[in-house]
Write a protein that holds these residues in place. Structure first.
Motif, mmCIF file in Angstrom:
data_model
loop_
_atom_site.group_PDB
_atom_site.id
_atom_site.type_symbol
_atom_site.label_atom_id
_atom_site.label_comp_id
_atom_site.label_asym_id
_atom_site.label_seq_id
_atom_site.Cartn_x
_atom_site.Cartn_y
_atom_site.Cartn_z
ATOM 1 N N LEU A 148 2.595 -1.175 8.336
ATOM 2 C CA LEU A 148 1.173 -0.929 8.059
ATOM 3 C C LEU A 148 0.290 -1.998 8.692
ATOM 4 O O LEU A 148 0.728 -3.124 8.922
ATOM 5 C CB LEU A 148 0.944 -0.882 6.545
ATOM 6 N N ARG A 206 -1.429 8.106 10.053
ATOM 7 C CA ARG A 206 -0.093 7.697 10.494
ATOM 8 C C ARG A 206 0.879 8.863 10.502
ATOM 9 O O ARG A 206 1.803 8.899 11.293
ATOM 10 C CB ARG A 206 0.431 6.551 9.607
ATOM 11 N N ASP A 221 -3.335 5.111 6.831
ATOM 12 C CA ASP A 221 -3.162 3.669 6.628
ATOM 13 C C ASP A 221 -4.549 3.025 6.620
ATOM 14 O O ASP A 221 -5.252 3.051 7.631
ATOM 15 C CB ASP A 221 -2.301 3.128 7.784
ATOM 16 N N VAL A 227 -2.464 2.804 1.399
ATOM 17 C CA VAL A 227 -2.178 4.065 2.088
ATOM 18 C C VAL A 227 -2.611 5.226 1.188
ATOM 19 O O VAL A 227 -2.305 5.222 -0.005
ATOM 20 C CB VAL A 227 -0.663 4.207 2.391
#
Ligand SMILES: [Zn+2]
Length: 285
Positions: A148, A206, A221, A227
């Motif tokens: 991340l 993502r 993200d 998230v």
């Protein structure tokens, strides 16, 4: 007279310039299991500050403000966290040495309810093919979660992705056809098929793919460990790698994957921990 003036200037300077080692953290009065909470870090050095809690740590970059440098972070406690107190430490490495500040806050414990659902047998008793597909998709998600963005893109006021009410809240212990499953890791929001779904904060898409359980799914993200997830959509309107803004329409409500009807399953992960997103929905629109 001159001496008195110099003394006065020194006094004024001392009262406005923060002392060395002025590392400080602002915490809420208490934390709660299954919830995220905002922490503000104050320091007088530009170096990133490491926050540590419940065997987790993140790096917080601080930006200049009126009295030194300031950074914010979301910390979270898992649904099953059972300790009565939580210790949070801030660690800062400066040229002059290491500064550490530790604070302890009480933890309030929320009890989450049970829910019994009947779903199509094929989703409970999986074929080898379905199971293999699920494992492969789970591996993709896990691998994404380990890479991340460090930089924070979210603001503390997250946007509710659809206006509909909650049909199944966060943390409910679910039973599918009588068999216990993992607790509900997000919230189910009501919405007719085709209702626009908005990104809850700025970030980068993502994953935008069709998964066995979660149907048409999007993972965004938002940086610094945050998230968001949007499941069971009928239509995906963004692609993997795309940068999205808070409020941008990313897809439409549907009933793809393991569901009993159209709704949006929305999930929020904070440093690997699923939390109840409702308390974070403070954006106006
Ligand atoms: Zn759900």
């Amino acid at each position: 007279m001159i001496r008195r003036t110099i003394l006065l200037i020194c006094f004024v300077l001392l009262s406005v310039v923060p002392a060395l080692g002025a590392l400080r953290i602002d915490l809420p009065e208490h934390a709660m299991n299954g919830r995220a909470f905002l922490v503000t870090v104050h320091t007088n050095a530009q170096a990133p500050v490491c926050l540590k809690w419940n065997n987790t740590e993140i790096s917080v970059s601080c930006v200049k403000d009126s009295d030194g440098y300031r950074g914010v972070a979301l910390l979270a406690l898992p649904r099953d966290f059972s300790e009565k107190t939580l210790q949070v430490s801030a660690v800062e490495e400066t040229a002059a040495g290491t500064n550490i500040v530790t604070r302890t806050i009480p933890v309030q414990h929320k009890k989450y309810r049970e829910q019994h659902l009947n779903v199509d047998r094929k989703y409970v008793e999986l074929s080898k093919k379905s199971l293999d597909r699920h494992y492969a998709e789970r591996a993709t998600v896990r691998s994404m979660m380990t890479s991340l963005a460090a930089e924070r893109k979210w603001d503390a006021d997250f946007l509710r992705p659809v206006p509909g009410g909650v049909s199944s809240e966060f943390g409910v212990q679910r039973f599918f056809n009588g068999k216990p499953r993992k607790a509900h890791s997000g919230i189910d929001l009501r919405g007719k098929k085709g209702t626009s779904i908005k990104a809850c904060a700025d970030g980068v898409v993502r994953i935008a793919a069709s998964h066995f359980f979660s149907g048409e799914s999007i993972y965004i993200d938002h940086g610094q460990g945050v998230v968001s997830m949007y499941f069971h959509m009928s239509k995906l309107l963004v692609r993997e790698g795309e940068t999205v803004k808070k409020g941008q329409v990313i897809g439409q409500v549907g009933s793809t994957g393991r569901v009993t009807g159209p709704h949006l399953h929305f999930g929020l992960n904070v440093s690997g921990v699923a939390v109840d997103p409702i308390p974070l929905f403070t954006a106006k629109k």
